[in-house]
Design a protein around this motif. Structure first.
Motif, PDB file in Angstrom:
ATOM      1  N   GLN A 124       0.867  -1.146  -0.047  1.00  0.00           N
ATOM      2  CA  GLN A 124       0.053  -0.099   0.037  1.00  0.00           C
ATOM      3  C   GLN A 124       0.881   1.211   0.022  1.00  0.00           C
ATOM      4  OE1 GLN A 124      -2.378   0.817   3.664  1.00  0.00           O
ATOM      5  NE2 GLN A 124      -4.267   0.717   2.099  1.00  0.00           N
ATOM      6  N   GLU A 125       0.243   2.292  -0.537  1.00  0.00           N
ATOM      7  CA  GLU A 125       1.024   3.555  -0.869  1.00  0.00           C
ATOM      8  C   GLU A 125       1.313   4.003   0.660  1.00  0.00           C
ATOM      9  OE1 GLU A 125       0.277   7.944  -2.052  1.00  0.00           O
ATOM     10  OE2 GLU A 125      -1.138   6.291  -2.886  1.00  0.00           O
ATOM     11  N   GLY A 126       2.467   4.555   0.990  1.00  0.00           N
ATOM     12  CA  GLY A 126       2.646   4.922   2.357  1.00  0.00           C
ATOM     13  C   GLY A 126       1.985   6.314   2.311  1.00  0.00           C
ATOM     14  N   VAL A 127       1.402   6.856   3.371  1.00  0.00           N
ATOM     15  CA  VAL A 127       0.756   8.209   3.675  1.00  0.00           C
ATOM     16  C   VAL A 127       1.413   8.675   4.784  1.00  0.00           C
ATOM     17  CG1 VAL A 127      -1.039   9.789   3.915  1.00  0.00           C
ATOM     18  CG2 VAL A 127      -1.386   7.423   2.393  1.00  0.00           C
ATOM     19  N   LEU A 128       2.571   9.630   4.582  1.00  0.00           N
ATOM     20  CA  LEU A 128       2.844  10.499   5.649  1.00  0.00           C
ATOM     21  C   LEU A 128       1.972  10.972   6.790  1.00  0.00           C
ATOM     22  CD1 LEU A 128       5.498  12.769   3.611  1.00  0.00           C
ATOM     23  CD2 LEU A 128       6.082  10.878   4.856  1.00  0.00           C
ATOM     24  N   THR A 129       2.388  11.205   8.135  1.00  0.00           N
ATOM     25  CA  THR A 129       1.448  11.806   9.070  1.00  0.00           C
ATOM     26  C   THR A 129       2.086  13.159   9.402  1.00  0.00           C
ATOM     27  OG1 THR A 129       0.822   9.930   9.924  1.00  0.00           O
ATOM     28  CG2 THR A 129       0.627  11.667  11.564  1.00  0.00           C
ATOM     29  N   ARG A 130       1.525  14.412   9.068  1.00  0.00           N
ATOM     30  CA  ARG A 130       2.150  15.400   9.259  1.00  0.00           C
ATOM     31  C   ARG A 130       1.594  16.250  10.399  1.00  0.00           C
ATOM     32  NH1 ARG A 130       5.622  17.310   5.578  1.00  0.00           N
ATOM     33  NH2 ARG A 130       7.211  15.746   5.068  1.00  0.00           N
ATOM     34  N   GLU A 131       0.672  15.697  11.197  1.00  0.00           N
ATOM     35  CA  GLU A 131      -0.057  16.452  12.227  1.00  0.00           C
ATOM     36  C   GLU A 131       0.753  16.169  13.460  1.00  0.00           C
ATOM     37  OE1 GLU A 131      -4.328  17.427  12.181  1.00  0.00           O
ATOM     38  OE2 GLU A 131      -4.280  15.089  11.479  1.00  0.00           O
ATOM     39  N   ARG A 132       0.797  17.021  14.473  1.00  0.00           N
ATOM     40  CA  ARG A 132       1.730  16.827  15.862  1.00  0.00           C
ATOM     41  C   ARG A 132       0.808  17.320  16.839  1.00  0.00           C
ATOM     42  NH1 ARG A 132       4.410  15.068  12.173  1.00  0.00           N
ATOM     43  NH2 ARG A 132       6.226  15.287  11.830  1.00  0.00           N
ATOM     44  N   VAL A 133       0.999  16.736  17.803  1.00  0.00           N
ATOM     45  CA  VAL A 133       0.527  16.947  19.274  1.00  0.00           C
ATOM     46  C   VAL A 133       1.588  17.307  20.151  1.00  0.00           C
ATOM     47  CG1 VAL A 133      -1.077  16.392  21.217  1.00  0.00           C
ATOM     48  CG2 VAL A 133      -1.949  16.149  18.925  1.00  0.00           C
ATOM     49  N   ASN A 134       1.981  18.218  20.780  1.00  0.00           N
ATOM     50  CA  ASN A 134       3.080  18.523  21.538  1.00  0.00           C
ATOM     51  C   ASN A 134       4.410  17.911  20.730  1.00  0.00           C
ATOM     52  OD1 ASN A 134       1.709  19.884  23.347  1.00  0.00           O
ATOM     53  ND2 ASN A 134       0.917  18.259  24.410  1.00  0.00           N
ATOM     54  N   ASP A 135       4.649  18.309  19.535  1.00  0.00           N
ATOM     55  CA  ASP A 135       5.751  17.528  18.755  1.00  0.00           C
ATOM     56  C   ASP A 135       5.652  15.814  18.679  1.00  0.00           C
ATOM     57  OD1 ASP A 135       6.775  19.981  18.615  1.00  0.00           O
ATOM     58  OD2 ASP A 135       7.784  19.974  20.676  1.00  0.00           O
TER      59      ASP A 135
END
Length: 429
Positions: free
Chosen positions: A327-338
């Protein structure tokens, strides 16, 4: 507050959010018409990844745990959805039996069971918890660290019904994903409602079937919105001929990975995305115990051959994976307290009832965070309703509405999937 996004406020994800908000009436009508034709899964949770340039689901769970992560403010939505779901299936329902996983020592999981018990009790049902674990031979009270408690009772099976001593339910709610296959005690039940059905279990489902259906509905929604469906759809390929016992088929896996990476690179070039694409490799039957591999180059597979063999042979209960999905990898660009934050959306019947971020401070943005921490999805003004006139990327409810659209799309794909795999469905020539 929406967690910090690395992407700029004018980034592609905000353009997608604006397009979805502008199309809200059309989207809601489209879903309404779909649910007139198709039965949604009883309850669903969907893991979503926000790359900043695309938003896509990576897993859909039809036996979701983690209900204890929903905040108190979210409970009224869950109770209303529970009422709607039960009234649709069994309007005269009085007694509900919850059958959990055999994790009676996992107090965090049991807190999830208590939350489900609370939701359905508030929906007007007598609710008790019946265990099919051989370790539970009598009613067992378990106290939880948060002050709650749950009583697990041994399930009693008669010829055609399932229940507890002095408790005869008309509806049975499975919170057990049936990873090792449906146990005999749950089979041949015809006088009670079993929710979800046995063919929703992980031993029957295939990720490739789910994402094939998701690709179909994503294309339809994309056409309606006037967007490239790739923006909400992770590309995938199935690799069905890998034999972990002798290492056969690894060449085919390498070819499959190379072809999918090439497709992702073309998409990145088309959209001017300066990131290195990657794919994930996992068991097509979705077995979490077999792990997930992240692959950025086909040469990586040479070093991962042992892991591939382990994935294919040494599954839980000795059940091997019959196929892999790339499966195509999808980045995670959201952060909670880094910390990396992966949105998880919870639904019951056709309604979004809440969600949370699964977080982990030590993982990269191309890895799936394990269940190390949970932060509720914050609602401004205590409401999940979208706010008009607010620019994209600012309003928590607006961002969560976009998550909810993608999650419901995955739930619709699961509905198609369950219809196609229903062993009791009528077949016409």
């Amino acid at each position: 507050m929406v967690p910090h996004l690395i992407t700029a406020l004018t980034g592609p994800i905000n353009e997608l959010e604006q397009r979805i908000l502008d199309s809200m009436p059309a989207i809601e009508r489209w879903f309404r018409l779909e649910w007139m034709e198709h039965q949604p899964p009883f309850y669903t949770s969907v893991d979503i990844r926000n790359a900043g340039f695309k938003l896509a689901p990576v897993d859909s769970n039809l036996f979701p745990g983690g209900w204890n992560n929903l905040t108190t403010e979210m409970l009224p939505l869950a109770v209303q959805a529970a009422m709607a779901a039960i009234e649709k299936i069994c309007p005269e329902a009085r007694n509900l039996l919850i059958i959990p996983e055999n994790h009676q020592r996992n107090t965090f999981y049991l807190a999830n069971v208590v939350q489900l018990q609370r939701i359905f009790n508030m929906a007007g049902l007598n609710v008790r918890v019946g265990s099919i674990s051989p370790e539970i031979k009598k009613p067992t009270l378990i106290k939880l660290p948060n002050g709650d408690s749950v009583t697990l009772e041994p399930v009693v099976r008669t010829k055609r019904r399932l229940g507890l001593k002095d408790f005869d339910p008309c509806t049975i709610l499975l919170n057990n994903d049936l990873l090792a296959g449906p146990p005999g005690i749950l089979e041949e039940i015809h006088e009670q409602y079993l929710l979800p059905p046995l063919h929703a279990g992980r031993s029957v489902r295939r990720l490739s079937t789910h994402f094939k259906n998701y690709e179909e509905v994503a294309k339809r929604l994309g056409k309606m919105l006037g967007i490239d469906p790739w923006l909400i759809n992770p590309m995938y390929s199935q690799c069905a001929a890998v034999d972990g016992t002798g290492g056969k088929g690894l060449g085919q896996l390498q070819t499959t990975v190379d072809a999918l990476l090439a497709k992702v690179r073309r998409k990145y070039k088309e959209y001017g995305i300066n990131e290195k694409p990657f794919v994930t490799v996992k068991a097509d039957n979705g077995r979490p115990d077999m792990g997930i591999m992240t692959v950025r180059e086909t040469k990586d597979l040479d070093a991962l051959q042992r892991k591939v063999r382990h994935m294919m042979v040494f599954g839980k209960d000795g059940q091997p994976a019959s196929a892999l999905i790339v499966q195509e990898g999808v980045l995670t660009r959201e952060r909670v307290n880094d910390a990396i934050a992966e949105p998880v959306v919870y639904m019951m019947d056709r309604y979004v009832v809440g969600g949370f971020y699964r977080i982990h401070a030590e993982r990269g943005d191309d890895e799936s965070p394990p269940d190390a921490g949970f932060v509720p999805l914050a609602f401004e003004h205590s409401t999940p309703s979208p706010q008009s006139g607010v620019r994209p990327g600012v309003s928590g409810p607006n961002r969560f509405y976009m998550y909810g659209v993608v999650a419901r799309l995955a739930m619709l794909a699961a509905s198609y999937e369950l219809e196609a795999t229903n062993p009791d469905a009528e077949v016409y020539d």
